[in-house]
Design an enzyme around this catalytic site. Structure first.
Site, PDB file in Angstrom:
ATOM      1  N   ASP A 174      25.646  15.301  72.011  1.00  0.00           N
ATOM      2  CA  ASP A 174      26.707  14.821  71.120  1.00  0.00           C
ATOM      3  C   ASP A 174      26.807  13.311  71.285  1.00  0.00           C
ATOM      4  OD1 ASP A 174      28.945  14.356  69.617  1.00  0.00           O
ATOM      5  OD2 ASP A 174      30.270  15.711  70.711  1.00  0.00           O
ATOM      6  N   GLY A 176      28.409  10.011  70.645  1.00  0.00           N
ATOM      7  CA  GLY A 176      29.738   9.586  70.229  1.00  0.00           C
ATOM      8  C   GLY A 176      30.693  10.765  70.270  1.00  0.00           C
ATOM      9  N   GLY A 178      33.609  11.288  71.476  1.00  0.00           N
ATOM     10  CA  GLY A 178      35.059  11.144  71.402  1.00  0.00           C
ATOM     11  C   GLY A 178      35.754  11.794  72.576  1.00  0.00           C
ATOM     12  N   CYS A 355      43.457   3.291  54.271  1.00  0.00           N
ATOM     13  CA  CYS A 355      42.198   4.042  54.286  1.00  0.00           C
ATOM     14  C   CYS A 355      42.322   5.324  53.457  1.00  0.00           C
ATOM     15  CB  CYS A 355      41.792   4.366  55.716  1.00  0.00           C
ATOM     16  SG  CYS A 355      41.193   2.927  56.631  1.00  0.00           S
TER      17      CYS A 355
END
Length: 383
Positions: A174, A176, A178, A355
């Site tokens: 994985d 990135g 988080g 956003c």
């Protein structure tokens, strides 16, 4: 310099800057000092000259400073972008400076890779815990059959796992990771071993705690330093930090780490055009050195290394995700208000709202792309 919105909007100055702003807004559905939720209420007379000179950097900073307000920033951003005002987001000098910097320097080099982690992701796990749902996913949810944020995020994680065709005993990388959302889900529900990497110390610490007792290891490491082989590779919400000068290296790294039968899933925000640019306010306050790829960027950089099996766009779902984060943020701000200042609160509200408006206007996209090394047989992508 800040302003107190409790004093009410100021009388609009009769200046050239004001008239230019009014002309730009004309026909957009956004008015100055109007009563509609999307209208801009001005509290400082220098607001107009500031945004004309600084573009979206001045717009965002003046909001953080309390120079203006808007009940529904998301609606304002959506209307302004649909009106074409995104073309005025950067001043000519800002646009030139970014192109010079990104042309001569690798803004996402190994030495600079940890900047965004320290500036944004390390801001505070207490803040992100309250803004996100229990999965701690900080990326777009999949709302096709979801009634709320938590269901949408679980659906996104499961969609990624199904696209990767995970089998018990596989080793998954994985990139990135988080706070360990995908790693935890894949290990718990699909019986795989996961190695997750992140450039955020705060994320790594919490991810390790969340994945205790599962076959998951979390490393504080740059993707370029990885070695070994992995049955499957996934990268959710990280490619935005890679930078155009590193796209080839990124895909070459994935190819080097995949076995012949492997699959790779890339989940990234995407831009509608191939200009190398970044919103100045987002670049300074939210994601330093971030660059959004276009379809051409991804295709051109990956074609020599990987075979594209599937490409899905569910960018409209990011609007719902961001608005859900904003709702959580507002509902729980009082729990952390003593640890952060008012300027930080306004920064996050502006970031999430604007956003959301950009995805609603379809100025931004969200792509999931599945790659292989050309393994035999047909690939059927789940939806």
């Amino acid at each position: 310099m800040t302003s107190d919105s409790r004093l009410g909007p100021v009388a609009l100055p009769d200046t050239r800057a004001r008239h230019v702003v009014e002309k730009l807004l004309n026909g957009s559905g956004v008015s100055l000092n109007g009563d509609a939720p999307q209208d801009i209420r001005v509290y400082h007379p220098d607001f107009f000259s500031r945004i004309l000179h600084q573009g979206t950097l001045g717009l965002g900073e003046s909001y953080m400073d309390g120079w203006w307000d808007c009940e529904r920033l998301d609606q304002m951003a959506n209307l302004m972008l649909r009106h074409g005002l995104g073309e005025h987001s950067q001043s000519p000098s800002e646009r030139l400076m970014y192109r010079l910097q990104s042309g001569f320097f690798n803004l996402q080099s190994r030495a600079r890779a940890y900047i965004v982690g320290e500036a944004h992701y390390d801001l505070g796990n207490d803040l992100f815990r309250r803004m996100l749902d229990d999965t701690m996913c900080y990326s777009c949810g999949y709302w096709k059959a979801a009634d709320g944020l938590h269901e949408a995020q679980k659906a996104k994680l499961e969609l990624a796992c199904r696209k990767l065709d995970l089998k018990p005993g596989m080793h998954v990388l994985d990139i990135g990771c988080g706070w360990g959302s995908l790693a935890e889900h894949a290990a718990r529900h699909h019986g795989v071993h996961v190695t997750g990497i992140t450039i955020s110390r705060e994320q790594a610490e919490l991810a390790r705690k969340r994945c205790e007792g599962l076959p998951v290891e979390i490393l504080l490491e740059d993707y370029r330093d990885l070695e070994g082989r992995f049955d499957r590779i996934v990268s959710i919400g990280m490619f935005e930090h890679v930078g155009h000068r590193n796209y080839e290296t990124y895909f070459e790294t994935v190819r080097r780490l995949l076995p012949p039968e492997g699959l790779f899933l890339l989940h990234t925000i995407g831009s509608n055009n191939s200009d190398i640019s970044a919103d100045p306010w987002i670049n300074r306050y939210i994601f330093p050195n971030g660059v959004l790829p276009s379809v051409m960027h991804i295709a051109k950089a990956s074609e020599r290394h990987l075979l594209m099996e599937d490409w899905q766009n569910f960018g409209a779902d990011y609007d719902h995700t961001l608005m859900a984060w904003l709702e959580n943020f507002d509902a729980h701000w009082h729990e952390i208000a003593d640890r952060y200042n008012e300027r930080t609160r306004r920064m996050f509200r502006y970031y999430l709202s604007v956003c959301a408006g950009a995805f609603r206007a379809r100025n931004l996209q969200l792509w999931q792309v599945v790659y292989s090394l050309g393994r035999p047989g047909r690939y059927d992508a789940p939806r």
